[in-house]
Scaffold this motif. Structure first.
Motif, PDB file in Angstrom:
ATOM      1  N   PHE A 167       0.825  -1.209   0.000  1.00 23.54           N
ATOM      2  CA  PHE A 167       0.000   0.000   0.000  1.00 23.54           C
ATOM      3  C   PHE A 167       0.866   1.269   0.000  1.00 23.54           C
ATOM      4  O   PHE A 167       0.562   2.230  -0.716  1.00 23.54           O
ATOM      5  CB  PHE A 167      -0.932  -0.004   1.211  1.00 23.54           C
ATOM      6  N   CYS A 168       1.929   1.261   0.770  1.00 28.18           N
ATOM      7  CA  CYS A 168       2.809   2.440   0.798  1.00 28.18           C
ATOM      8  C   CYS A 168       3.508   2.652  -0.540  1.00 28.18           C
ATOM      9  O   CYS A 168       3.604   3.790  -1.041  1.00 28.18           O
ATOM     10  CB  CYS A 168       3.843   2.295   1.916  1.00 28.18           C
ATOM     11  N   ILE A 215       1.804   6.402  -7.104  1.00 29.44           N
ATOM     12  CA  ILE A 215       0.696   7.204  -7.625  1.00 29.44           C
ATOM     13  C   ILE A 215       0.970   8.697  -7.415  1.00 29.44           C
ATOM     14  O   ILE A 215       0.733   9.525  -8.302  1.00 29.44           O
ATOM     15  CB  ILE A 215      -0.629   6.782  -6.961  1.00 29.44           C
ATOM     16  N   GLY A 216       1.476   9.053  -6.240  1.00 29.11           N
ATOM     17  CA  GLY A 216       1.806  10.454  -5.998  1.00 29.11           C
ATOM     18  C   GLY A 216       2.854  10.972  -6.954  1.00 29.11           C
ATOM     19  O   GLY A 216       2.726  12.066  -7.527  1.00 29.11           O
ATOM     20  N   CYS A 223       0.078  -2.034  -7.564  1.00 27.37           N
ATOM     21  CA  CYS A 223       0.524  -2.341  -6.200  1.00 27.37           C
ATOM     22  C   CYS A 223      -0.657  -2.295  -5.215  1.00 27.37           C
ATOM     23  O   CYS A 223      -0.820  -3.192  -4.381  1.00 27.37           O
ATOM     24  CB  CYS A 223       1.607  -1.357  -5.766  1.00 27.37           C
ATOM     25  N   ILE A 224      -1.476  -1.261  -5.339  1.00 29.40           N
ATOM     26  CA  ILE A 224      -2.623  -1.148  -4.435  1.00 29.40           C
ATOM     27  C   ILE A 224      -3.627  -2.257  -4.717  1.00 29.40           C
ATOM     28  O   ILE A 224      -4.214  -2.854  -3.784  1.00 29.40           O
ATOM     29  CB  ILE A 224      -3.268   0.236  -4.571  1.00 29.40           C
ATOM     30  N   GLY A 238       2.432   1.641  -3.450  1.00 29.27           N
ATOM     31  CA  GLY A 238       1.417   2.062  -4.408  1.00 29.27           C
ATOM     32  C   GLY A 238       1.082   3.538  -4.279  1.00 29.27           C
ATOM     33  O   GLY A 238       0.991   4.260  -5.281  1.00 29.27           O
ATOM     34  N   LEU A 239       0.917   4.008  -3.049  1.00 28.99           N
ATOM     35  CA  LEU A 239       0.607   5.429  -2.847  1.00 28.99           C
ATOM     36  C   LEU A 239       1.777   6.310  -3.276  1.00 28.99           C
ATOM     37  O   LEU A 239       1.572   7.385  -3.863  1.00 28.99           O
ATOM     38  CB  LEU A 239       0.272   5.672  -1.379  1.00 28.99           C
ATOM     39  N   ALA A 240       2.997   5.866  -3.005  1.00 26.90           N
ATOM     40  CA  ALA A 240       4.166   6.648  -3.407  1.00 26.90           C
ATOM     41  C   ALA A 240       4.266   6.736  -4.929  1.00 26.90           C
ATOM     42  O   ALA A 240       4.513   7.809  -5.491  1.00 26.90           O
ATOM     43  CB  ALA A 240       5.438   6.031  -2.826  1.00 26.90           C
ATOM     44  N   GLY A 299       1.698   1.986  -9.605  1.00 30.31           N
ATOM     45  CA  GLY A 299       1.117   2.267  -8.293  1.00 30.31           C
ATOM     46  C   GLY A 299      -0.263   1.662  -8.137  1.00 30.31           C
ATOM     47  O   GLY A 299      -0.593   1.108  -7.075  1.00 30.31           O
ATOM     48  N   SER A 300      -1.085   1.745  -9.180  1.00 31.24           N
ATOM     49  CA  SER A 300      -2.427   1.154  -9.121  1.00 31.24           C
ATOM     50  C   SER A 300      -2.348  -0.362  -8.981  1.00 31.24           C
ATOM     51  O   SER A 300      -3.126  -0.967  -8.231  1.00 31.24           O
ATOM     52  CB  SER A 300      -3.221   1.535 -10.371  1.00 31.24           C
TER      53      SER A 300
END
Length: 353
Positions: free
Chosen positions: A40-41, A47-48, A328-329, A43-45, A325-326
């Motif tokens: 999750f981390c 995506i950002g 990964c999430i 993926g968020l990184a 990123g998507s």
């Protein structure tokens, strides 16, 4: 037996923790409480970062014009027809008129773009002599065999610079003019042609041979220019610091592209009243049309572009980060569902026991 034991002992490694692989080691055991937050981390990184790259790329302005001259596409058609006959007239010229309703923010870079040109072809990419390009006098008169068939002229004179890459040097030229007031005269916009090549190329890889009696022309005496060149290499520019093997346009061209559609830097616009960009108004680009592309189905384009902190326009990088990123999430949620399902099943099995 004694000799064999002695020989084996002589070849055995020392009895230390390092040579006997007894050093302490840590082997992580990935549990759900560790793997899921990592996914999750990450993926968020991604995506950002992807959003930042994507919006930054979209903020870059570009203006391009295809001046190949296909019938009905502009006043470069006459030059293109001559190009199709493989005998373009000397200094065939055409123009491109455009207007800017607002400031085109700087710094502005002028590129030329070619399509369907495979500089990554193996035989093409190795057709050069780096020793000759480094200015070694012996290599100047004895080009490498990799340059064939552009190694020597029919007269036997060595070609300098030799090879297919140098022979296909891009030789169109451009000048930019600005009409500040409607109906007023056009004023030439200064194009900065210096520093367009990599510093290492100009100062390390490419060197002119030693001057002979203070003359670069005498240094290249006994050599011939490539067949497609109208002038010898020492006459590429009147500037003595920008001619010969260290000519900026030549050095830029010799750094081959990895893809069949590529851009190469022609000039920067950063001087005088244009240091902040191109002001609004009417513009004219005068094009000296020399380079043939229709024979191999290619196109030629002029591109005006600015840059951001990430460089030039490249939406692919931002999209790639967003996709990764998507994923990964998504994988994190899939593993979370699997973990909860089997965790509940394990709890039920323990209760039955």
């Amino acid at each position: 037996m004694t000799w064999s034991a002695t020989a084996r002992g002589a070849h055995q490694p020392d009895n230390t923790a390092f040579t006997q692989q007894r050093l302490p080691a840590w082997q992580p055991l990935l549990s759900a409480s560790i793997a899921l937050p990592l996914f999750f981390c990450a993926g968020l990184a991604f995506i950002g970062l992807g959003l930042g790259l994507f919006y930054s790329s979209n903020g870059i302005k570009e203006l391009e014009y295809d001046y190949t001259g296909n019938p009905g596409t502009g006043n470069c058609s006459a030059c293109a027809l001559a190009d199709q006959d493989r005998a373009p007239p000397l200094r065939c010229s055409c123009s491109w008129y455009f207007s800017l309703p607002e400031l085109f923010p700087g710094p502005v870079y002028l590129y030329y773009e070619l399509t369907n040109f495979y500089q990554n072809n193996r035989r093409y990419s190795v057709s050069r002599d780096d020793t000759q390009l480094s200015g070694l006098p012996s290599a100047l008169r004895h080009p490498a065999n990799e340059c064939a068939p552009y190694q020597r002229r029919a007269s036997g004179l060595p070609i300098a610079p030799c090879g297919a890459i140098a022979n296909s040097l891009f030789n169109d030229s451009f000048s930019l003019w600005h009409q500040r007031q409607p109906g007023g005269p056009y004023v030439e916009v200064p194009l900065d042609r210096t520093g367009i090549a990599w510093w290492t190329d100009c100062h390390v890889k490419f060197r002119n041979p030693p001057l002979v009696n203070g003359s670069l022309a005498l240094a290249f005496r006994g050599t011939a220019p490539p067949p497609n060149w109208p002038r010898p290499v020492y006459a590429l520019s009147p500037d003595p610091n920008n001619t010969g093997f260290i000519n900026q346009d030549f050095v830029v061209w010799m750094r081959t592209a990895a893809l069949p559609t590529f851009r190469k830097l022609y000039a920067r616009i950063r001087q005088g009243n244009y240091s902040t960009g191109l002001p609004r108004g009417a513009y004219l680009v005068n094009i000296t049309y020399n380079y043939p592309v229709r024979a191999f189905g290619g196109h030629k384009l002029i591109v005006f572009s600015n840059i951001s902190w990430m460089g030039g326009k490249n939406p692919f990088l931002g999209i790639a980060y967003l996709v990764v990123g998507s994923l990964c999430i998504l994988m994190g949620f899939v593993m979370l569902v699997v973990y909860i399902r089997y965790q509940d099943q394990n709890d039920e099995d323990e209760d039955e026991e």
